[in-house]
Design a protein around this motif. Structure first.
Motif, PDB file in Angstrom:
ATOM      1  N   LYS A   1      -3.063   5.666   8.052  1.00  0.00           N
ATOM      2  CA  LYS A   1      -1.731   5.657   7.451  1.00  0.00           C
ATOM      3  C   LYS A   1      -1.392   4.314   6.813  1.00  0.00           C
ATOM      4  N   ARG A   2      -2.124   3.274   7.149  1.00  0.00           N
ATOM      5  CA  ARG A   2      -1.810   1.936   6.665  1.00  0.00           C
ATOM      6  C   ARG A   2      -2.650   1.494   5.469  1.00  0.00           C
ATOM      7  N   PHE A   3      -3.802   2.102   5.269  1.00  0.00           N
ATOM      8  CA  PHE A   3      -4.702   1.693   4.191  1.00  0.00           C
ATOM      9  C   PHE A   3      -4.974   2.873   3.272  1.00  0.00           C
ATOM     10  N   ARG A   4      -5.224   2.553   1.997  1.00  0.00           N
ATOM     11  CA  ARG A   4      -5.680   3.582   1.067  1.00  0.00           C
ATOM     12  C   ARG A   4      -6.653   2.951   0.092  1.00  0.00           C
ATOM     13  N   VAL A   5      -7.351   3.785  -0.640  1.00  0.00           N
ATOM     14  CA  VAL A   5      -8.380   3.317  -1.561  1.00  0.00           C
ATOM     15  C   VAL A   5      -7.880   3.535  -2.982  1.00  0.00           C
ATOM     16  N   THR A   6      -8.068   2.534  -3.841  1.00  0.00           N
ATOM     17  CA  THR A   6      -7.688   2.657  -5.243  1.00  0.00           C
ATOM     18  C   THR A   6      -8.749   3.445  -5.991  1.00  0.00           C
ATOM     19  N   GLY A   7      -8.505   3.689  -7.263  1.00  0.00           N
ATOM     20  CA  GLY A   7      -9.468   4.418  -8.075  1.00  0.00           C
ATOM     21  C   GLY A   7     -10.768   3.682  -8.269  1.00  0.00           C
ATOM     22  N   THR A   8     -10.730   2.352  -8.204  1.00  0.00           N
ATOM     23  CA  THR A   8     -11.959   1.568  -8.357  1.00  0.00           C
ATOM     24  C   THR A   8     -12.674   1.341  -7.037  1.00  0.00           C
ATOM     25  N   GLY A   9     -12.111   1.841  -5.936  1.00  0.00           N
ATOM     26  CA  GLY A   9     -12.783   1.751  -4.641  1.00  0.00           C
ATOM     27  C   GLY A   9     -12.372   0.571  -3.796  1.00  0.00           C
ATOM     28  N   LYS A  10     -11.262  -0.090  -4.123  1.00  0.00           N
ATOM     29  CA  LYS A  10     -10.777  -1.206  -3.318  1.00  0.00           C
ATOM     30  C   LYS A  10      -9.823  -0.679  -2.246  1.00  0.00           C
ATOM     31  N   ILE A  11      -9.814  -1.325  -1.097  1.00  0.00           N
ATOM     32  CA  ILE A  11      -8.892  -0.958  -0.013  1.00  0.00           C
ATOM     33  C   ILE A  11      -7.635  -1.805  -0.178  1.00  0.00           C
ATOM     34  N   VAL A  12      -6.466  -1.147  -0.194  1.00  0.00           N
ATOM     35  CA  VAL A  12      -5.204  -1.865  -0.357  1.00  0.00           C
ATOM     36  C   VAL A  12      -4.298  -1.577   0.838  1.00  0.00           C
ATOM     37  N   ARG A  13      -3.348  -2.482   1.047  1.00  0.00           N
ATOM     38  CA  ARG A  13      -2.416  -2.398   2.170  1.00  0.00           C
ATOM     39  C   ARG A  13      -1.049  -2.857   1.712  1.00  0.00           C
ATOM     40  N   ARG A  14      -0.032  -2.661   2.544  1.00  0.00           N
ATOM     41  CA  ARG A  14       1.316  -3.173   2.269  1.00  0.00           C
ATOM     42  C   ARG A  14       1.434  -4.585   2.824  1.00  0.00           C
ATOM     43  N   CYS A  15       2.357  -5.329   2.285  1.00  0.00           N
ATOM     44  CA  CYS A  15       2.604  -6.678   2.786  1.00  0.00           C
ATOM     45  C   CYS A  15       3.520  -6.621   4.005  1.00  0.00           C
ATOM     46  N   ALA A  16       3.343  -7.568   4.888  1.00  0.00           N
ATOM     47  CA  ALA A  16       4.202  -7.663   6.061  1.00  0.00           C
ATOM     48  C   ALA A  16       5.510  -8.358   5.684  1.00  0.00           C
ATOM     49  N   GLY A  17       6.569  -8.094   6.425  1.00  0.00           N
ATOM     50  CA  GLY A  17       7.828  -8.804   6.234  1.00  0.00           C
ATOM     51  C   GLY A  17       8.837  -8.090   5.360  1.00  0.00           C
ATOM     52  N   LYS A  18       8.678  -6.794   5.121  1.00  0.00           N
ATOM     53  CA  LYS A  18       9.601  -6.070   4.249  1.00  0.00           C
ATOM     54  C   LYS A  18      10.368  -4.994   5.031  1.00  0.00           C
ATOM     55  N   GLN A  19      10.391  -5.073   6.335  1.00  0.00           N
ATOM     56  CA  GLN A  19      11.025  -4.031   7.127  1.00  0.00           C
ATOM     57  C   GLN A  19      12.463  -4.378   7.529  1.00  0.00           C
ATOM     58  N   HIS A  20      12.703  -5.612   7.909  1.00  0.00           N
ATOM     59  CA  HIS A  20      14.049  -5.954   8.392  1.00  0.00           C
ATOM     60  C   HIS A  20      14.356  -7.407   8.049  1.00  0.00           C
ATOM     61  N   LEU A  21      15.594  -7.809   8.285  1.00  0.00           N
ATOM     62  CA  LEU A  21      16.088  -9.151   7.951  1.00  0.00           C
ATOM     63  C   LEU A  21      15.911  -9.451   6.466  1.00  0.00           C
ATOM     64  N   LEU A  22      16.278  -8.478   5.636  1.00  0.00           N
ATOM     65  CA  LEU A  22      16.063  -8.618   4.196  1.00  0.00           C
ATOM     66  C   LEU A  22      17.189  -9.384   3.511  1.00  0.00           C
ATOM     67  N   SER A  23      18.325  -9.537   4.189  1.00  0.00           N
ATOM     68  CA  SER A  23      19.464 -10.189   3.528  1.00  0.00           C
ATOM     69  C   SER A  23      19.204 -11.669   3.301  1.00  0.00           C
ATOM     70  N   LYS A  24      18.412 -12.288   4.129  1.00  0.00           N
ATOM     71  CA  LYS A  24      18.144 -13.715   3.938  1.00  0.00           C
ATOM     72  C   LYS A  24      16.935 -13.977   3.049  1.00  0.00           C
ATOM     73  N   LYS A  25      16.262 -12.913   2.579  1.00  0.00           N
ATOM     74  CA  LYS A  25      15.134 -13.079   1.664  1.00  0.00           C
ATOM     75  C   LYS A  25      15.635 -12.846   0.252  1.00  0.00           C
ATOM     76  N   ASN A  26      15.244 -13.711  -0.668  1.00  0.00           N
ATOM     77  CA  ASN A  26      15.725 -13.566  -2.036  1.00  0.00           C
ATOM     78  C   ASN A  26      15.017 -12.409  -2.730  1.00  0.00           C
TER      79      ASN A  26
END
Length: 147
Positions: free
Chosen positions: A84-109
């Motif tokens: 559920k956390r990783f997927r493969v692009t069309g060129t065969g690369k493994i990609v993931r989401r970045c950490a730090g986008k779930q909570h405490l977003l008001s203090k992030k620009n």
């Protein structure tokens, strides 16, 4: 007490051989007509008519044996949380989401939040960990480096 077919064969053979030939329908030297294989297809124990084989202290012969089927390999399991956390692009690369986008977003620009929203490629040194968790992932081996 239930008696298996091989034990019944051991117990009945001396009794039937001691009967006179006229009393039985078959001649005395005829063998009993028991199936050679058990219900499960395994060969039954060979009958031994000696007194030691019929004594309760003697160990009973083993009639069934478990045989593994040749050519059946182990089926590797996918780690479902990793799937559920990783997927493969069309060129065969493994990609993931970045950490730090779930909570405490008001203090992030906004620029930081936008950067954290993008998918990024998994680091090449982490490919072996991801491939261990996801054995059936179709990955371009050259895109991710050695693993």
């Amino acid at each position: 007490m239930a008696m298996s077919l091989s034990l019944a064969r051991l117990a009945l053979r001396p009794v039937l051989q001691s009967l006179p030939a006229a009393a039985s329908k078959k001649p005395a030297n005829a063998s009993l007509s028991f199936p050679a294989n058990s219900f499960f297809g395994a060969p039954l124990a060979v009958a031994n008519t000696s007194a030691a084989a019929l004594s309760p202290a003697a160990p009973l012969p083993r009639s069934l044996s478990v045989v593994a089927k040749a050519g059946k390999g182990y089926k590797m399991k996918t780690h479902k949380a990793s799937a559920k956390r990783f997927r493969v692009t069309g060129t065969g690369k493994i990609v993931r989401r970045c950490a730090g986008k779930q909570h405490l977003l008001s203090k992030k620009n906004a620029k930081r939040r936008k950067r954290l929203s993008k998918m990024v490629q998994v680091n090449k040194c982490d490919y072996s960990n991801v491939m261990g968790a996801l054995p059936y992932l179709k990955v371009n081996k050259k895109a991710g480096g050695e693993y």
